[in-house]
Design an enzyme around this catalytic site. Structure first.
Site, PDB file in Angstrom:
ATOM      1  N   HIS A 150       0.833  -1.203   0.000  1.00 33.28           N
ATOM      2  CA  HIS A 150       0.000   0.000   0.000  1.00 33.28           C
ATOM      3  C   HIS A 150       0.873   1.261   0.000  1.00 33.28           C
ATOM      4  O   HIS A 150       0.645   2.190  -0.782  1.00 33.28           O
ATOM      5  CB  HIS A 150      -0.917  -0.028   1.238  1.00 33.28           C
ATOM      6  CG  HIS A 150      -1.761   1.187   1.407  1.00 33.28           C
ATOM      7  ND1 HIS A 150      -3.072   1.250   0.986  1.00 33.28           N
ATOM      8  CD2 HIS A 150      -1.502   2.394   1.962  1.00 33.28           C
ATOM      9  CE1 HIS A 150      -3.572   2.440   1.271  1.00 33.28           C
ATOM     10  NE2 HIS A 150      -2.642   3.159   1.872  1.00 33.28           N
ATOM     11  N   GLU A 151       1.884   1.264   0.836  1.00 36.93           N
ATOM     12  CA  GLU A 151       2.759   2.441   0.910  1.00 36.93           C
ATOM     13  C   GLU A 151       3.587   2.603  -0.362  1.00 36.93           C
ATOM     14  O   GLU A 151       3.775   3.713  -0.859  1.00 36.93           O
ATOM     15  CB  GLU A 151       3.674   2.344   2.131  1.00 36.93           C
ATOM     16  CG  GLU A 151       2.937   2.461   3.465  1.00 36.93           C
ATOM     17  CD  GLU A 151       2.145   3.752   3.576  1.00 36.93           C
ATOM     18  OE1 GLU A 151       2.628   4.795   3.100  1.00 36.93           O
ATOM     19  OE2 GLU A 151       1.028   3.716   4.117  1.00 36.93           O
ATOM     20  N   GLU A 200      -6.412   6.629  -1.748  1.00 36.11           N
ATOM     21  CA  GLU A 200      -6.384   5.471  -0.851  1.00 36.11           C
ATOM     22  C   GLU A 200      -6.863   4.216  -1.581  1.00 36.11           C
ATOM     23  O   GLU A 200      -6.281   3.141  -1.447  1.00 36.11           O
ATOM     24  CB  GLU A 200      -7.238   5.731   0.392  1.00 36.11           C
ATOM     25  CG  GLU A 200      -6.582   6.649   1.402  1.00 36.11           C
ATOM     26  CD  GLU A 200      -5.190   6.181   1.807  1.00 36.11           C
ATOM     27  OE1 GLU A 200      -4.983   4.968   1.966  1.00 36.11           O
ATOM     28  OE2 GLU A 200      -4.304   7.029   1.924  1.00 36.11           O
TER      29      GLU A 200
HETATM   30 ZN   LIG Z   1      -2.711   5.208   2.233  1.00 35.56          ZN
END
Ligand SMILES: [Zn+2]
Length: 255
Positions: A123-124, A186
């Site tokens: 995710h990062e 996100e």
């Molecule tokens: Zn995030």
């Protein structure tokens, strides 16, 4: 010579102010900030290369790395780097250009499995690969990165204290304490991260669990980590929709 250097500096700050900053410029700024953050953490004796948790984090990072490199469509190669910080804080972040930090507290307190660590790291990495800090921030990103440094330096001062930097908002505090990225970013980071972990051979069906664990801690500490978007329910639903495709990638990777 002096004069020339002086003009060089002026030219650079003009670029920053007008927002005409390139990816490599932003990445370089971030790399400079990162060096200072890492030095700060090191001076506090908080860099962890030896604990079981740290070794797991580095192993997962290295396993995903080739796929992250392949997924880099920014036109600029990243000098990826991971630092594990010994800290009770639940935090993980990536700077532009792939400079990352994961805090041991995130893994230890949430009891993350390797697949769940891969979810966080993927995710990062995705935020960096998709250059989210570039598009979500003002165009004067170069000055923004400098501002980040101040905040990161501040927050690392409180590295030994749990939630020590709660009131400090910056884009590096991605997973833990606030959500400076947009809902769209996100969602995109979740998607790209899911595919990265699957390619690296981590079962993506464990990904939704990370957010469940986060929410639980959120409730425990009475701080509304997930009060901002996307809601955990939205996130779970989105991940569930992506799972069939991610599972195909995972099964291929396992062959
Ligand atoms: Zn995030």
């Amino acid at each position: 010579m002096k004069l020339r250097q002086y003009f060089g500096v002026v030219a650079l700050s003009t670029v920053a102010l007008t927002g005409c900053t390139s990816t490599s410029q932003i990445n370089n700024e971030a790399a400079n900030s990162y060096v200072q953050v890492v030095e700060k953490v090191r001076s506090e004796g908080k860099i962890d290369t030896t604990s079981r948790t740290a070794k797991r984090i580095y192993r997962v990072f290295n396993k995903i790395l080739p796929y992250a490199k392949r997924a880099n469509h920014t036109g600029v190669p990243f000098q990826w780097q991971m630092t594990v910080a010994k800290s009770k804080e639940l935090n993980a972040w990536a700077m532009p250009g792939g400079k990352m930090m994961v805090y041991t507290g995130l893994v230890d307190k949430l009891g993350l499995s390797d697949a769940e660590i891969a979810t966080v790291i993927g995710h990062e990495m995705a935020h960096a690969l998709k250059e989210h800090s570039k598009s979500s921030r003002s165009l004067s990103i170069a000055t923004g990165v400098v501002a980040e440094l101040g905040k990161v330096a501040l927050s690392t001062q409180g590295i030994s204290t749990n939630f020590g930097g709660i009131d400090m908002v910056d884009f590096t505090r991605d997973l833990a304490l606030d959500k400076p990225f947009s809902r769209h970013h996100e969602a995109e980071a979740d998607e790209v991260g899911l595919m990265l972990m699957a390619q690296a051979g981590y079962n993506p069906s464990f990904a939704p669990n990370v957010w469940t664990k986060m929410t639980k801690v959120d409730g425990d500490v009475g701080i509304s980590i997930f009060s901002t978007h996307p809601s955990n329910a939205d996130r779970q639903a989105h991940l569930q929709r992506l799972l069939p495709n991610a599972m195909k990638i995972y099964k291929n990777a396992k062959k």
